[in-house]
Design a protein around this motif. Structure first.
Motif: not given
Lengths: 144, 357
Positions: B228, B231-232, B235, B269, B276
């Motif tokens: 997570r 990914w955060l 992004t 991504w 996820l």
């Protein structure tokens, strides 16, 4: 419509080799008219960097919720005083940034919720036991 | 004496030592080996932290005798851009990425709910794999040291020293400075955010490989939050890069142009997003093949993105150089990762099929 109001050039930065500055910048001033009515004034730069041997520009962006106006110089002719300008109206670009922000916010919220829940419930059995005890006590109290 | 260069060498030796002792521990279950491995890992993190602080100091004071400082910092550069010069070049950005990975490795072991797995075989394998990856990064830093120095007498032939820390520095008072396109607040934050994401991908990858080796369902405890986080940051990094391109780069108010490097950072991504989604069903015993595969593929694609950026094989606004020894090492590393992951994934795939039969 975009109307040029002025153009001026100068050396910028510290002295570099035979040049009095490390870059040569041309400032282009303009007025923007929307449906014939004055809308805004702006300035963009066309810069030749001697140190890096490259040219680049600064841009003008007028922000709006549903559309944005983007202006950048494409090319210029110092001797004739002519400048070629790139103008683009960008629709709904704010929604892209807004969508990105929502995705990030969503992930942060999800992470925080899961992370804080981890410490509270260690096993499914512990969760059931805890709930049952509290519920039975409140019912007893209620009857009394 | 060039202390920074020596710090990088010692950090590499400590990192390699930590890997060797963690492997000894995994094979022999020797408690002394794991304790020593942890100490070496901590030492490596401290040294890389010192190297980062040292490089920041040299960038801020424009100690231009260092090649990296000369190439990316200058007296006329604002304070914030002298600081962001740390990640403006290849060596600095790799140093930062390595440092982030080491910090995250420590955070995984000593904080949060993954702390309770600290003495498990799952954690030890995950840690060993992460340390292997960090050691490869450190090897790249040794080969292309951020503390390489110009040496030679005034008026004499000037050369670059990557191996001798005792040379007398060639006196240079100012550097070339930063590429004008990078002198932008969005660009100052875009790379470190992206590298935070890249670093965080290492932990789910290592945990996934560990579960493919020993089939421990608790791997999801490690990979969930770290994926997570990866990914955060990825992004946010891609978004910031897009915003910079829109305002500055001269792509004509386009935030995305399918540039090879930005495309190669979008692919992990997508796989991370798929992971996820898949991890929500792992605790129900589903996706025992798919979830580890997506975690593994995400990290391999991150290394592929690095290869695209640093090999110079594709023309891109992000490219740094032509194909060199560094690019070749990343290519070999990529092949090793791909090969070993493929073997473990194929094994898991057939195990799953046998279970169904």
């Amino acid at each position: 419509m975009v109307s040029m109001t002025g153009m001026d050039s100068t050396f910028e930065g510290s002295q570099y080799k035979q040049y009095p500055g490390s870059s040569y910048a041309t400032y282009v001033d303009f007025d923007v008219y929307k449906k014939g009515i004055y809308f805004d004034s702006g300035q963009v730069k066309y810069i030749t960097d001697f140190k890096w041997g490259q040219t680049y520009t600064t841009t003008y962006v007028h922000r709006g919720i549903f559309e944005e106006l983007f202006i950048a110089p494409k090319a210029l002719n110092e001797t004739s005083g002519e400048v070629s300008i790139y103008v683009r109206t960008v629709p709904f670009i704010t929604f892209i940034w807004g969508g990105l922000f929502l995705m990030l916010a969503g992930m942060i919220v999800l992470g925080v919720i899961d992370y804080s829940a981890d410490g509270k419930v260690t096993t499914p059995m512990a969760k059931i036991k805890g709930t049952r005890k509290k519920a039975s006590e409140s019912r007893k109290g209620g009857k009394k | 004496m060039n202390f920074g260069m020596i710090l990088i060498w010692i950090a590499f030796i400590l990192g390699a030592g930590s890997v060797i002792y963690s492997i000894i521990h995994l094979r022999t279950n020797n408690a002394h080996a794991v304790s020593l491995s942890r100490k070496l890992e901590l030492g490596c993190t401290v040294l890389i932290t010192l190297a980062i602080l040292m490089l920041i100091y040299y960038l801020l004071t424009v100690s231009a005798s260092y090649v990296y400082v000369y190439m990316h910092s200058s007296i006329d550069l604002e304070f914030v851009y002298r600081l962001s010069a740390l990640w403006a070049g290849q060596e600095g950005s790799f140093l930062l990425w390595t440092w982030f990975t080491l910090l995250m490795l420590l955070a995984m072991q000593y904080t949060g709910h993954t702390k309770e797995l600290s003495d498990t075989r799952l954690m030890n394998i995950t840690r060993a794999i992460c340390l292997c990856i960090v050691t490869v990064f450190l090897m790249l830093l040794v080969l292309k040291n951020p503390f390489s120095m110009y040496y030679g007498g005034v008026g004499a032939y000037v050369d670059i020293s990557n191996w001798n820390p005792f040379v007398s520095a060639y006196p240079l008072v100012d550097g070339q400075g930063m590429n004008p396109l990078l002198r932008n607040p969005w660009m100052a934050v875009h790379p470190p955010v992206l590298f935070l994401g890249y670093a965080a991908f290492t932990l789910p990858f290592a945990a996934a490989l560990a579960t493919l080796l020993i089939d421990d369902e608790r791997w999801i405890k490690i990979s969930r939050d770290w994926m997570r986080l990866a990914w955060l940051f990825l992004t946010a990094g891609i978004g910031l890069g897009g915003f910079w391109a829109y305002e500055v780069l001269g792509w004509g108010a386009w935030y995305w142009t399918w540039d090879p490097v930005e495309t190669s950072s979008l692919i992990p991504w997508i796989t991370a997003t798929a992971y996820l989604h898949s991890q929500t069903r792992v605790q129900q015993g589903e996706y025992r093949f798919l979830a580890p595969m997506l975690a593994v593929v995400s990290f391999i694609l991150v290394i592929f993105a690095t290869f695209v950026t640093r090999s110079g094989m594709w023309v891109s606004v992000h490219s740094w150089q032509d194909f060199t020894l560094e690019g070749m090492i990343i290519a070999i590393f990529l092949l090793v990762l791909l090969g070993s992951s493929l073997v473990l994934l194929v094994r898991r795939y057939f195990e799953e099929n046998e279970d169904r039969c």
